[in-house]
Design an enzyme around this catalytic site. Structure first.
Site, mmCIF file in Angstrom:
data_model
loop_
_atom_site.group_PDB
_atom_site.id
_atom_site.type_symbol
_atom_site.label_atom_id
_atom_site.label_comp_id
_atom_site.label_asym_id
_atom_site.label_seq_id
_atom_site.Cartn_x
_atom_site.Cartn_y
_atom_site.Cartn_z
ATOM 1 N N HIS A 168 -3.065 -2.024 -4.749
ATOM 2 C CA HIS A 168 -2.937 -2.631 -3.411
ATOM 3 C C HIS A 168 -4.040 -2.171 -2.453
ATOM 4 C CE1 HIS A 168 0.839 -4.525 -4.362
ATOM 5 N NE2 HIS A 168 1.447 -3.387 -4.619
ATOM 6 N N ASP A 215 1.532 -5.487 -13.119
ATOM 7 C CA ASP A 215 2.515 -4.947 -12.165
ATOM 8 C C ASP A 215 3.300 -6.142 -11.603
ATOM 9 O OD1 ASP A 215 2.756 -2.218 -10.241
ATOM 10 O OD2 ASP A 215 3.299 -4.078 -9.221
ATOM 11 N N HIS A 262 4.081 -6.688 -8.702
ATOM 12 C CA HIS A 262 3.504 -7.083 -7.413
ATOM 13 C C HIS A 262 2.068 -7.548 -7.594
ATOM 14 C CE1 HIS A 262 6.522 -3.860 -6.527
ATOM 15 N NE2 HIS A 262 6.935 -4.800 -5.686
ATOM 16 N N ASP A 269 6.939 -2.020 -13.356
ATOM 17 C CA ASP A 269 8.031 -2.423 -12.466
ATOM 18 C C ASP A 269 8.517 -3.854 -12.712
ATOM 19 O OD1 ASP A 269 5.630 -3.325 -11.439
ATOM 20 O OD2 ASP A 269 5.841 -2.347 -9.490
HETATM 21 C C1 SP5 Z 1 2.149 -0.099 -6.710
HETATM 22 C C2 SP5 Z 1 3.408 -0.792 -6.316
HETATM 23 O O1 SP5 Z 1 4.197 -1.159 -7.186
HETATM 24 N N1 SP5 Z 1 3.672 -0.921 -5.015
HETATM 25 C C3 SP5 Z 1 4.834 -1.590 -4.582
HETATM 26 C C4 SP5 Z 1 5.043 -1.527 -3.132
HETATM 27 C C5 SP5 Z 1 6.274 -2.284 -2.738
HETATM 28 N N2 SP5 Z 1 6.678 -1.933 -1.432
HETATM 29 C C6 SP5 Z 1 7.571 -2.808 -0.794
HETATM 30 C C7 SP5 Z 1 8.947 -2.342 -0.925
HETATM 31 C C8 SP5 Z 1 9.865 -3.034 -0.041
HETATM 32 C C9 SP5 Z 1 11.243 -2.518 -0.046
HETATM 33 N N3 SP5 Z 1 11.470 -1.358 -0.836
HETATM 34 C C10 SP5 Z 1 12.830 -1.104 -1.131
HETATM 35 C C11 SP5 Z 1 13.111 -0.617 -2.486
HETATM 36 C C12 SP5 Z 1 14.419 0.086 -2.600
HETATM 37 N N4 SP5 Z 1 15.464 -0.532 -3.292
HETATM 38 ZN ZN ZN Z 2 4.378 -2.874 -8.180
#
Ligand code: SP5
Ligand code: ZN
Length: 347
Positions: free
Chosen positions: A156, A190, A192, A280
């Site tokens: 990111h 990933d 994302h 993930d």
């Molecule tokens: C590297 C990577 O996988 N970064 C991912 C970042 C995602 N961040 C946004 C998360 C939004 C809400 N997070 C809640 C998760 C808990 N259940």
């Molecule tokens: Zn991710």
């Protein structure tokens, strides 16, 4: 072949406590335990050669990231122990450049509130980057597969931006270490979208960037990762985003690879592949919403290895700590099988 794996214990010193997101603070998913569980599983397995990387040359990181972003990490390194800086003020239309010697300006570089800075961040991030750099060198010297246990993750992070738990773009650093005369492709698995990697190579026709991820209309990072984003200028056509909705399972994921991602990679004829190896997409992941199981990850690896191109695998996300080790091994074993089947002596 024992797969070279790079990891440095200093990566563990950074331990963000809370993730601040959408008005809520929760336990931060990007923990040191993530790396520890992968290390433990790789050690037990015995077919991986674990080593600490050499330091990454400063010039290599500076070729990728803005001086002010790196200066901000230096500023954070002077924080008192136990304190963290969460970006809270986001400069828009500022008439002056942000001063990175003041942490209150962190929001001028951050694109979310979930990615804190602490005194240990800079060094952990440097060693995380060093893993990717060294894995690239291992493949450059002839290894068919090398694995960077990079943590914090990187995909990111952009030239002058951090966010999504990422500070320095480890995969992009590997690309740069490999480039000179070689055709390099990035495949980002990933869950994302790898917005930082996309942005860094947006105009570069010599680096193909392919990302398979949950559609950004419903998933972080929201502002990038749409299939309409295909690269700009001379790099038009050298960026591919493949998206699916929440719930995507192993069967559907294999279709996305077979129909879209892998044909594009084959057509590009890369000499080497940098894999942004997020885990993930796993069905139990607390951050991602795809539904792959461990066997599916092995299958994904085998398909990737089947390209017959040496692979620098760089760890990205993956937050279901108990199964990260078996999932990393499944993916890497899959890649190794695929490479062997494709005629690269990986086993
Ligand atoms: C590297 C990577 O996988 N970064 C991912 C970042 C995602 N961040 C946004 C998360 C939004 C809400 N997070 C809640 C998760 C808990 N259940
Ligand atoms: Zn991710």
């Amino acid at each position: 072949m024992r797969v070279p794996v790079f990891f440095h214990p200093a990566q563990l010193a950074f331990a963000p406590e809370l993730e601040w997101f959408g008005g809520e603070a929760i336990a931060h998913p990007e923990t040191a335990l993530r790396a520890e569980s992968i290390v433990e599983a790789l050690r037990e397995d015995g077919s991986f050669a674990l080593r600490a990387p050499e330091r990454v040359p400063d010039a290599a990181i500076r070729a990728l990231h803005a001086p002010a972003l790196l200066a901000l990490y230096d500023t954070a390194a002077a924080l008192p122990a136990g304190e963290a800086c969460y970006p809270a003020v986001f400069a828009r239309d500022a008439v002056t450049a942000p001063d990175p010697s003041r942490l209150a300006n962190a929001g001028a570089f951050a694109f979310d509130t979930a990615t804190p800075l602490a005194r240990e961040t800079r060094d952990a991030v440097r060693w995380s980057a060093a893993c990717a750099h060294e894995a690239a060198l291992a493949v450059r010297s002839g290894a068919p597969l090398a694995y960077a246990l990079s943590r914090p993750p990187g995909h990111h992070a952009g030239r002058a931006s951090f966010g999504g738990y990422c500070y320095v773009n480890n995969a992009a650093l590997a690309v740069r270490a490999l480039k000179r005369g070689r055709r390099v492709a990035v495949l980002d698995i990933d869950v994302h979208h790898g917005n930082g990697t996309q942005a860094l190579f947006w105009r570069d026709p010599r680096v193909l960037v392919v990302s398979v991820h949950e559609h950004p209309d419903t998933c972080f990072p929201f502002f990038a990762g749409h299939p309409s984003e295909i690269g700009g200028g001379a790099g038009r056509g050298a960026n591919l985003n493949v998206t699916e909705g929440a719930g995507c399972d192993g069967r559907r994921y294999a279709e996305l690879l077979d129909r879209h991602a892998l044909p594009a990679l084959r057509a590009f004829r890369p000499d080497v592949l940098v894999l942004s190896a997020g885990l993930d997409t796993y069905r139990l992941d607390p951050v991602g919403r795809f539904a792959l199981d461990t066997g599916d990850l092995a299958d994904v690896g085998e398909r990737i290895g089947g390209l017959g191109v040496p692979v620098v695998a760089v760890q990205e996300g993956g937050y279901h700590t108990p199964d990260l080790g078996i999932n990393a091994i499944a993916l890497l074993d899959g890649i190794r099988r695929g490479l062997t089947r494709a005629g690269l002596a990986a086993e």
